[in-house]
Design an enzyme around this catalytic site. Structure first.
Site, PDB file in Angstrom:
ATOM      1  N   HIS A 132       0.755  -0.888  -0.170  1.00  0.00           N
ATOM      2  CA  HIS A 132      -0.023  -0.129   0.016  1.00  0.00           C
ATOM      3  C   HIS A 132       0.885   1.094   0.478  1.00  0.00           C
ATOM      4  O   HIS A 132       0.232   1.867  -0.520  1.00  0.00           O
ATOM      5  CB  HIS A 132      -0.592  -0.221   0.922  1.00  0.00           C
ATOM      6  CG  HIS A 132      -2.100  -0.611   1.108  1.00  0.00           C
ATOM      7  ND1 HIS A 132      -2.769  -1.526   0.161  1.00  0.00           N
ATOM      8  CD2 HIS A 132      -2.075  -1.899   2.409  1.00  0.00           C
ATOM      9  CE1 HIS A 132      -3.470  -2.523   0.672  1.00  0.00           C
ATOM     10  NE2 HIS A 132      -3.235  -2.485   1.568  1.00  0.00           N
TER      11      HIS A 132
HETATM   12 ZN   LIG Z   1      -3.894  -7.264   2.859  1.00  0.00          ZN
END
Ligand SMILES: [Zn+2]
Length: 392
Positions: A132
């Site tokens: 992320h």
């Molecule tokens: Zn995850």
């Protein structure tokens, strides 16, 4: 089998610790490595500790001002005010944050180098897969994007086609963003639908930027998808695209948070289906990338029951060791689990399932089935860019 595979490990990796109460408890890494050792897998491959990634490497993906901000809050966590995503609930600042995040990145980058140079065929960094992290911000428990950095380093070394397959329950948004306009990198992410899960991206229509159409692939799985559906989705998308793309290296992310017991998401996958996908990734690396395989960890918040078993079976696959899923987990490991967590350890390496995927005959799609709709949406969006027919 020495030289065939390597595992990246340094005890200091467990310093990636956002503090008490944060879901990403580093005990998950420690218990995984203990289980790897309890099975003697550390004797079946080479265990390597690489140095942290330096600034010039981090800058292959991350902005200099962001790296400077991470260093600042790492030296004095009280300075974190939410800017650059640092000091948020998901990514609280902690002392030494820069150093340990760079250490995780260094493992993935060194693993990529070893695979590219042919020193080993397979390399595993289960402390990595921090998919992320964005070029200019921390996000979703991720500070530096080791997956994107490993891929960027492969490009720097001359690789021309790299495939990244992300099987974490969350969308691999940071890796997708890093290579959005780069046709040399095919990113494929299978994840729970953005309507019901962080980071609310990963729609099938997200398929790559200008000049890289079809290079981002997203399968948005309905909440509740179980083994059969998850395997069906994988088999309906990944082998075809890898066959068409012909990657020189396969990078895979194995977040264990697809599991039915994971507290942060809503798929219903078993350890046994995770193993099937891990084995498939291994086979696909041999089929399409001359065996060059870099396997990463990722999410996974059932830190005792799921993560250690999932990633230990991944290490075993990379090492070429068959672990009997029906066998009992080693007794010394169970004692350690209890001593460290006061929870009882899982007693076997299986969840007791024997998952199979539904075969896909030419007309085998059910237009009323939400999973089939998701698969078809993805195939319609990207298959033509790769010369593939969406329905075959
Ligand atoms: Zn995850």
């Amino acid at each position: 089998m020495t030289g065939r595979a390597q595992l990246m490990w340094d005890e200091a990796l467990t310093g990636y610790d956002f503090g008490a109460g944060h879901p990403m408890d580093p005990v998950r890494l420690a218990l995984t490595m203990s289980l790897v050792r309890a099975y003697g897998l550390d004797q079946a491959l080479e265990v390597v500790a690489a140095p942290p990634a330096g600034d010039s490497t981090l800058q292959l993906v991350h902005r200099a001002d962001y790296i400077a901000a991470v260093r600042r809050v790492s030296a004095d966590p009280s300075l974190a005010d939410g800017s650059y995503g640092l000091g948020t609930q998901d990514d609280p600042a902690f002392a030494g944050m820069h150093e340990v995040s760079a250490l995780i990145a260094g493992q993935s980058v060194a693993a990529a180098e070893a695979v590219w140079r042919g020193r080993v065929s397979h390399a595993v960094n289960f402390s990595g897969g921090l998919h992320h992290a964005m070029p200019g911000a921390a996000s979703g428990f991720c500070v530096y994007n080791d997956a994107a950095l490993a891929i960027a380093r492969l490009l720097e070394l001359g690789a021309e086609r790299i495939a990244y397959v992300d099987t974490d329950v969350h969308h691999g948004d940071g890796v997708q963003a890093a290579f959005w306009q780069d046709p040399r990198v095919l990113t494929i992410s299978l994840h729970e639908h953005p309507r019901t899960l962080f980071p609310q991206t990963g729609w099938p229509q997200e398929s790559g930027g200008e000049g890289a159409e079809g290079s981002a692939v997203n399968v948005a799985l309905p909440a509740g998808t179980g083994d059969e559906g998850w395997l069906r989705a994988f088999h309906a998308v990944v082998p075809q695209l890898l066959g068409a793309f012909r990657p020189q290296v396969l990078v895979t992310q194995h977040g264990a948070d697809t599991h039915m017991e994971d507290p942060l998401a809503h798929l219903a996958v078993s350890l046994d289906a995770q193993r099937v996908v891990q084995e498939q990734c291994h086979e696909l690396a041999h089929e399409h990338a001359e065996g060059r395989w870099l396997a990463l960890g990722g999410g996974g918040y059932a830190v005792v029951d799921v993560v250690p078993r999932s990633w230990t079976q991944l290490v075993a696959i990379a090492a070429g060791v068959g672990l009997d899923p029906e066998g009992d987990t080693p007794e010394p490991w169970r004692r350690e689990v209890y001593a460290r967590t006061r929870e009882s350890a899982p007693s076997r390496m299986t969840d007791g399932f024997r998952p199979r995927w539904r075969e896909l005959p030419d007309d085998g799609y059910d237009p009323a089935d939400r999973l089939d709709q998701a698969i078809l949406a993805t195939r319609r969006e990207v298959f033509p860019s790769h010369g593939l027919l969406p329905l075959h």
